[in-house]
Write a protein that holds these residues in place. Sequence first.
Motif, PDB file in Angstrom:
ATOM      1  N   LEU A   1       0.825  -1.212   0.000  1.00 53.78           N
ATOM      2  CA  LEU A   1       0.000   0.000   0.000  1.00 53.78           C
ATOM      3  C   LEU A   1       0.859   1.261   0.000  1.00 53.78           C
ATOM      4  N   VAL A   2       2.070   1.165   0.506  1.00 58.05           N
ATOM      5  CA  VAL A   2       2.995   2.303   0.488  1.00 58.05           C
ATOM      6  C   VAL A   2       4.367   1.782   0.073  1.00 58.05           C
ATOM      7  N   PRO A   3       4.780   1.988  -1.177  1.00 57.56           N
ATOM      8  CA  PRO A   3       4.027   2.711  -2.201  1.00 57.56           C
ATOM      9  C   PRO A   3       2.958   1.826  -2.851  1.00 57.56           C
ATOM     10  N   LEU A   4       1.927   2.457  -3.322  1.00 56.91           N
ATOM     11  CA  LEU A   4       0.843   1.750  -3.995  1.00 56.91           C
ATOM     12  C   LEU A   4       1.284   1.452  -5.426  1.00 56.91           C
ATOM     13  N   ALA A   5       1.182   0.194  -5.809  1.00 55.54           N
ATOM     14  CA  ALA A   5       1.630  -0.195  -7.144  1.00 55.54           C
ATOM     15  C   ALA A   5       0.802   0.475  -8.231  1.00 55.54           C
ATOM     16  N   VAL A   6       1.454   0.846  -9.308  1.00 53.70           N
ATOM     17  CA  VAL A   6       0.765   1.450 -10.451  1.00 53.70           C
ATOM     18  C   VAL A   6      -0.110   0.395 -11.124  1.00 53.70           C
ATOM     19  N   LEU A   7      -1.276   0.801 -11.566  1.00 53.58           N
ATOM     20  CA  LEU A   7      -2.165  -0.129 -12.253  1.00 53.58           C
ATOM     21  C   LEU A   7      -1.575  -0.538 -13.601  1.00 53.58           C
ATOM     22  N   SER A   8      -1.609  -1.830 -13.871  1.00 56.53           N
ATOM     23  CA  SER A   8      -1.209  -2.308 -15.196  1.00 56.53           C
ATOM     24  C   SER A   8      -2.355  -2.058 -16.172  1.00 56.53           C
ATOM     25  N   GLU A   9      -2.069  -2.157 -17.439  1.00 54.16           N
ATOM     26  CA  GLU A   9      -3.124  -1.939 -18.445  1.00 54.16           C
ATOM     27  C   GLU A   9      -4.265  -2.957 -18.291  1.00 54.16           C
ATOM     28  N   PRO A  10      -3.979  -4.241 -18.080  1.00 51.30           N
ATOM     29  CA  PRO A  10      -5.080  -5.191 -17.856  1.00 51.30           C
ATOM     30  C   PRO A  10      -5.903  -4.835 -16.619  1.00 51.30           C
ATOM     31  N   GLU A  11      -5.236  -4.349 -15.562  1.00 49.42           N
ATOM     32  CA  GLU A  11      -5.971  -3.961 -14.358  1.00 49.42           C
ATOM     33  C   GLU A  11      -6.860  -2.755 -14.621  1.00 49.42           C
TER      34      GLU A  11
ATOM     35  N   TYR B   1     -12.354   0.230   0.171  1.00 50.41           N
ATOM     36  CA  TYR B   1     -11.623   1.393  -0.335  1.00 50.41           C
ATOM     37  C   TYR B   1     -11.156   2.283   0.816  1.00 50.41           C
ATOM     38  N   ASP B   2     -12.033   2.503   1.782  1.00 52.43           N
ATOM     39  CA  ASP B   2     -11.673   3.362   2.907  1.00 52.43           C
ATOM     40  C   ASP B   2     -10.546   2.757   3.738  1.00 52.43           C
ATOM     41  N   GLY B   3     -10.520   1.437   3.834  1.00 56.99           N
ATOM     42  CA  GLY B   3      -9.430   0.787   4.547  1.00 56.99           C
ATOM     43  C   GLY B   3      -8.097   1.035   3.872  1.00 56.99           C
ATOM     44  N   VAL B   4      -8.090   0.916   2.548  1.00 59.25           N
ATOM     45  CA  VAL B   4      -6.871   1.202   1.784  1.00 59.25           C
ATOM     46  C   VAL B   4      -6.517   2.676   1.889  1.00 59.25           C
ATOM     47  N   TYR B   5      -7.523   3.527   1.803  1.00 58.92           N
ATOM     48  CA  TYR B   5      -7.299   4.973   1.862  1.00 58.92           C
ATOM     49  C   TYR B   5      -6.658   5.358   3.204  1.00 58.92           C
ATOM     50  N   ASP B   6      -7.152   4.794   4.279  1.00 55.93           N
ATOM     51  CA  ASP B   6      -6.594   5.102   5.599  1.00 55.93           C
ATOM     52  C   ASP B   6      -5.132   4.689   5.692  1.00 55.93           C
ATOM     53  N   GLU B   7      -4.820   3.517   5.151  1.00 56.38           N
ATOM     54  CA  GLU B   7      -3.463   2.989   5.262  1.00 56.38           C
ATOM     55  C   GLU B   7      -2.504   3.643   4.269  1.00 56.38           C
ATOM     56  N   ALA B   8      -3.019   4.079   3.125  1.00 53.09           N
ATOM     57  CA  ALA B   8      -2.152   4.597   2.064  1.00 53.09           C
ATOM     58  C   ALA B   8      -2.127   6.115   1.977  1.00 53.09           C
ATOM     59  N   VAL B   9      -3.088   6.782   2.623  1.00 55.08           N
ATOM     60  CA  VAL B   9      -3.143   8.245   2.575  1.00 55.08           C
ATOM     61  C   VAL B   9      -3.138   8.831   3.989  1.00 55.08           C
ATOM     62  N   THR B  10      -4.176   8.539   4.752  1.00 56.84           N
ATOM     63  CA  THR B  10      -4.349   9.189   6.051  1.00 56.84           C
ATOM     64  C   THR B  10      -3.198   8.898   7.010  1.00 56.84           C
ATOM     65  N   ALA B  11      -2.858   7.628   7.179  1.00 56.95           N
ATOM     66  CA  ALA B  11      -1.806   7.258   8.137  1.00 56.95           C
ATOM     67  C   ALA B  11      -0.435   7.785   7.744  1.00 56.95           C
ATOM     68  N   PRO B  12       0.037   7.558   6.502  1.00 63.28           N
ATOM     69  CA  PRO B  12       1.361   8.074   6.150  1.00 63.28           C
ATOM     70  C   PRO B  12       1.435   9.591   6.150  1.00 63.28           C
ATOM     71  N   ALA B  13       0.333  10.256   5.806  1.00 62.87           N
ATOM     72  CA  ALA B  13       0.331  11.722   5.856  1.00 62.87           C
ATOM     73  C   ALA B  13       0.549  12.202   7.280  1.00 62.87           C
ATOM     74  N   ALA B  14      -0.143  11.575   8.233  1.00 64.12           N
ATOM     75  CA  ALA B  14       0.013  11.956   9.638  1.00 64.12           C
ATOM     76  C   ALA B  14       1.423  11.666  10.129  1.00 64.12           C
ATOM     77  N   GLU B  15       1.985  10.545   9.717  1.00 67.66           N
ATOM     78  CA  GLU B  15       3.336  10.176  10.146  1.00 67.66           C
ATOM     79  C   GLU B  15       4.373  11.154   9.606  1.00 67.66           C
ATOM     80  N   LEU B  16       4.231  11.548   8.351  1.00 65.44           N
ATOM     81  CA  LEU B  16       5.190  12.486   7.766  1.00 65.44           C
ATOM     82  C   LEU B  16       5.045  13.879   8.355  1.00 65.44           C
TER      83      LEU B  16
END
Length: 237
Positions: A46-56, A144-159
């Motif tokens: 989730l950190v870093p979040l992998a880029v979507l492939s074309e099939p994805e 989605y919110d679970g991923v958002y918390d772990e990949a956006v909210t939490a790391p933003a607060a830590e930084l």
Amino acid sequence: MALLRACLLGLATASMLLLAACVNKEPQERVAFIQLLQSRIDSGALVPLAVLSEPEKEAVGDYADAYEVIADFQQAMVKAAVSMRDVLAVETIRSVGDIVERRPRFEAARKALAENAAKLEDARAKADKARAAMTLPPDLAPVYDGVYDEAVTAPAAELMDAASKMDAVARDALGVAEFVAAHEDDILLVDGQTLVTMPTLQQELNLRLQGLNAQSDGLERARATLSQAAGAARGEP
């Protein structure tokens, strides 16, 4: 009659094409998106979040936009983390003379930290606004919110916390430098040693240095947080 049959066949073909074009792919795309997010959670990627492939991208359809909200934030986060990590060398303190000598660099460090913290906060606010504008189905929203918390909210607060700790060190170091400059006749720097002519000034200087030293653990945690965030984007250990 042959012509009529041909016309009817043509109409049937056209109707089939129209029906095919109107098929709603959202349910399949939603399932694919949920599975993709879950796979990211299960793999810890989730950190870093992998880029979507074309099939994805093709599989999740319009939900790729929701994914990009998180990915775009992380790109901004990495840039801020790299810039703030570069300030760490300035934060290394060995003596009072070192603090006095590096006074301009501590001032520059505080400015750089403030600028990058503001950029990080703007990126988080942009992501939060985009998330608030989304209307996600009930089965997708919690994932989605679970991923958002772990990949956006939490790391933003830590930084932001890491930036705050580093700024506190730079701020207090500047306080020491300003104190020495204000008493330059009574606080002398000779051959790497600090000589203080008045006991009261010595006591005040010691208190300032003790306060600065007390932040060493927080500074080390900030180093680790920023190094991890900055290095993860390039696959560094």
